[in-house]
Design an enzyme around this catalytic site. Structure first.
Site, short mmCIF file in Angstrom:
data_model
loop_
_atom_site.label_atom_id
_atom_site.label_comp_id
_atom_site.label_asym_id
_atom_site.label_seq_id
_atom_site.Cartn_x
_atom_site.Cartn_y
_atom_site.Cartn_z
N ARG A 183 26.30 -0.03 -60.07
CA ARG A 183 27.49 -0.39 -61.12
C ARG A 183 27.55 -1.86 -61.35
O ARG A 183 28.76 -2.56 -61.49
CB ARG A 183 28.66 -0.14 -60.37
CG ARG A 183 29.05 1.37 -59.76
CD ARG A 183 29.07 2.40 -61.21
NE ARG A 183 28.99 3.66 -60.58
CZ ARG A 183 27.79 4.50 -60.31
NH1 ARG A 183 26.65 3.93 -61.15
NH2 ARG A 183 27.90 5.58 -60.17
N SER A 233 36.62 6.54 -59.55
CA SER A 233 36.57 5.94 -58.44
C SER A 233 36.94 4.70 -58.50
O SER A 233 36.74 3.63 -59.15
CB SER A 233 35.14 5.99 -57.78
OG SER A 233 34.66 7.66 -57.87
N GLU A 303 35.57 -1.19 -57.72
CA GLU A 303 34.89 -0.73 -58.81
C GLU A 303 35.43 -1.17 -59.96
O GLU A 303 34.80 -1.53 -60.89
CB GLU A 303 34.40 0.88 -58.69
CG GLU A 303 33.31 1.08 -59.90
CD GLU A 303 32.62 2.58 -59.87
OE1 GLU A 303 32.33 2.95 -58.57
OE2 GLU A 303 32.47 3.20 -60.68
C1 LIG Z 1 38.32 10.57 -64.50
C2 LIG Z 1 36.94 9.52 -64.47
C3 LIG Z 1 35.83 9.81 -64.14
C4 LIG Z 1 34.89 8.64 -63.95
N1 LIG Z 1 33.76 9.17 -63.66
C5 LIG Z 1 32.68 7.99 -63.52
C6 LIG Z 1 31.42 8.32 -63.05
O1 LIG Z 1 31.05 9.60 -62.63
N2 LIG Z 1 30.50 7.47 -63.15
C7 LIG Z 1 31.00 6.00 -63.32
O2 LIG Z 1 30.14 5.29 -63.32
N3 LIG Z 1 32.12 5.86 -63.92
C8 LIG Z 1 33.12 6.86 -63.97
N4 LIG Z 1 34.37 6.37 -64.23
C9 LIG Z 1 34.76 5.05 -64.66
C10 LIG Z 1 34.21 4.72 -66.11
O3 LIG Z 1 34.34 5.81 -67.01
C11 LIG Z 1 33.25 4.00 -66.51
O4 LIG Z 1 32.95 2.80 -65.52
C12 LIG Z 1 32.82 3.56 -67.99
O5 LIG Z 1 31.41 3.15 -68.01
C13 LIG Z 1 33.87 2.49 -68.40
O6 LIG Z 1 33.55 2.47 -69.73
P1 LIG Z 1 34.80 2.02 -70.75
O7 LIG Z 1 34.27 2.02 -72.09
O8 LIG Z 1 35.72 2.83 -70.56
O9 LIG Z 1 34.94 0.63 -70.38
P2 LIG Z 1 36.37 -0.07 -70.01
O10 LIG Z 1 37.27 0.33 -68.84
O11 LIG Z 1 36.99 -0.69 -71.21
O12 LIG Z 1 35.71 -1.53 -69.50
C14 LIG Z 1 34.89 -1.95 -68.09
C15 LIG Z 1 34.23 -3.29 -68.18
O13 LIG Z 1 33.37 -3.29 -69.26
C16 LIG Z 1 33.56 -4.40 -70.34
N5 LIG Z 1 33.36 -3.81 -71.57
C17 LIG Z 1 33.44 -2.92 -72.24
N6 LIG Z 1 32.91 -2.74 -73.47
C18 LIG Z 1 32.04 -3.80 -73.62
C19 LIG Z 1 31.28 -4.30 -74.63
N7 LIG Z 1 31.11 -3.90 -75.66
N8 LIG Z 1 30.73 -5.54 -74.35
C20 LIG Z 1 30.97 -6.34 -72.99
N9 LIG Z 1 31.75 -5.80 -71.95
C21 LIG Z 1 32.26 -4.58 -72.28
C22 LIG Z 1 35.09 -4.82 -70.23
O14 LIG Z 1 35.50 -6.05 -70.39
C23 LIG Z 1 35.36 -4.32 -68.79
O15 LIG Z 1 35.07 -5.34 -67.66
C24 LIG Z 1 35.29 7.57 -64.45
C25 LIG Z 1 36.67 7.19 -64.93
C26 LIG Z 1 37.39 8.29 -64.85
C27 LIG Z 1 38.88 8.00 -65.58
#
Ligand SMILES: Cc1cc2nc3c(=O)[nH]c(=O)nc-3n(C[C@H](O)[C@H](O)[C@H](O)COP(=O)(O)OP(=O)(O)OC[C@H]3O[C@@H](n4cnc5c(N)ncnc54)[C@H](O)[C@@H]3O)c2cc1C
Length: 310
Positions: A183, A233, A303
């Site tokens: 992560r 998580s 996380e």
């Molecule tokens: C129901 C559910 C299930 C999930 N299951 C999983 C799973 O199985 N495995 C897992 O790993 N995660 C899981 N997640 C967590 C999440 O989906 C992941 O961490 C995902 O990768 C976050 O992506 P995001 O675009 O939503 O990022 P955001 O939440 O918008 O941002 C997360 C971080 O990334 C940075 N960021 C985002 N985009 C950029 C960019 N273009 N450039 C630089 N920095 C950036 C942001 O500044 C922030 O610090 C789950 C979440 C939910 C709600």
């Protein structure tokens, strides 16, 4: 109008003039609209950026003024505090949503949904992204977090990443420059914007890929509280333990603080039962961390990323 809102309005007008038609600017935008938790106070200036040129212009302008913008993806790993975010929040859109298949590579803009990219790979008969089908993030957020599930992670499939560096240059980073770990990526150590990602996949059997994705989708629906707003998580998995099992054994399943609740379905999740504030979630996180430390002498590290002011 109070001073904070007036300053936000002036900032938004300046940014809209700077970027013109290449961006949409929203003043005092509730971040609860942009997080899967449905929680978060207002951002002074929320900017949807549509082109690389506009992104660079915005980035340089903010950095010159000493206020680096916050980049968000799908907001699925974010807890925004109740006071919201001062300054600029950037969400990529437009050209950053493009997805293209070239031979055994999939090229995806940072704003593309991870699920859509995984489905595109499946339809093209490319294997490697099956694990990603149920992760509700964007490509940018997934690479930043090294998102993973069911034994797969972004580190296994990312070949190259195009980033905007803190100096305002666009450059290409290879897999080994990205410092992937559990992560984690080295992108978390600096100020970079992920704009595009090239995935290196392999030819496979489209029917088999589809069946694997369906299996993962069913397993996820059976275990996770997908009917309630959450950020997935809450805690990283400590070596040798499963967070859900520890939290459940500590008797914390279903425990509530205000509108926030340790999920009754998966104790590694905190869900918003309606009207939860960031303060509720943070108090509940602290309660869980304290109890787990007492019972197991284990420090749970979050996380999810917590941003903004109280
Ligand atoms: C129901 C559910 C299930 C999930 N299951 C999983 C799973 O199985 N495995 C897992 O790993 N995660 C899981 N997640 C967590 C999440 O989906 C992941 O961490 C995902 O990768 C976050 O992506 P995001 O675009 O939503 O990022 P955001 O939440 O918008 O941002 C997360 C971080 O990334 C940075 N960021 C985002 N985009 C950029 C960019 N273009 N450039 C630089 N920095 C950036 C942001 O500044 C922030 O610090 C789950 C979440 C939910 C709600």
């Amino acid at each position: 109008m109070d001073e904070k809102k007036l300053a936000a309005q002036q900032l938004c007008q300046r940014i809209q003039r700077l970027l013109g038609a290449d961006a949409s600017v929203y003043c005092w935008e509730p971040m609860s609209r942009h997080t899967t938790f449905g929680i978060g106070g207002p951002a002074d200036c929320f900017v949807e950026v549509k082109t690389e040129q506009a992104l660079r212009r915005l980035w340089m302008d903010c950095c010159r003024k000493g206020h680096e913008p916050l980049i968000i993806g799908a907001g699925s790993n974010l807890l925004v505090r109740d006071g919201g975010i001062r300054g600029v929040v950037v969400k990529l859109t437009g050209v950053f949503s493009a997805v293209e298949v070239v031979g055994e590579r999939v090229l995806a803009g940072a704003a593309a949904a991870l699920k859509e990219v995984a489905s595109t790979a499946c339809m093209a008969g490319l294997t490697g992204l099956e694990f990603a089908i149920g992760i509700p993030g964007s490509i940018g957020g997934a690479v930043y977090m090294n998102a993973g599930a069911y034994g797969g992670q972004m580190a296994d499939v990312v070949d190259r990443v195009r980033v905007l560096t803190e100096d305002g240059d666009y450059c290409e980073w290879s897999q080994k420059d990205l410092g992937f770990d559990y992560r984690r990526s080295s992108l978390q150590d600096g100020s970079h914007v992920i704009v595009r990602v090239a995935f290196g996949l392999h030819s496979g059997d489209a029917e088999q890929i589809k069946a694997t994705m369906e299996d993962y989708t069913l397993r996820r629906a059976a275990k996770q509280p997908l009917d309630l707003p959450s950020a997935g998580s809450v805690f990283k998995r400590p070596p040798g333990h499963y967070v859900g099992a520890m939290v459940e054994a500590a008797g914390l399943k279903g425990v509530r603080v205000g509108g926030a609740q340790v999920s009754e379905k998966h104790a590694g999740f905190i869900v918003n039962r309606g009207g939860a504030s960031a303060k509720d979630v943070l108090e509940l996180i602290e309660l869980v961390q304290t109890e787990i430390r007492k019972k197991y002498a284990v420090d749970l590290e979050t996380e999810l990323k917590v941003v903004g002011e109280d």
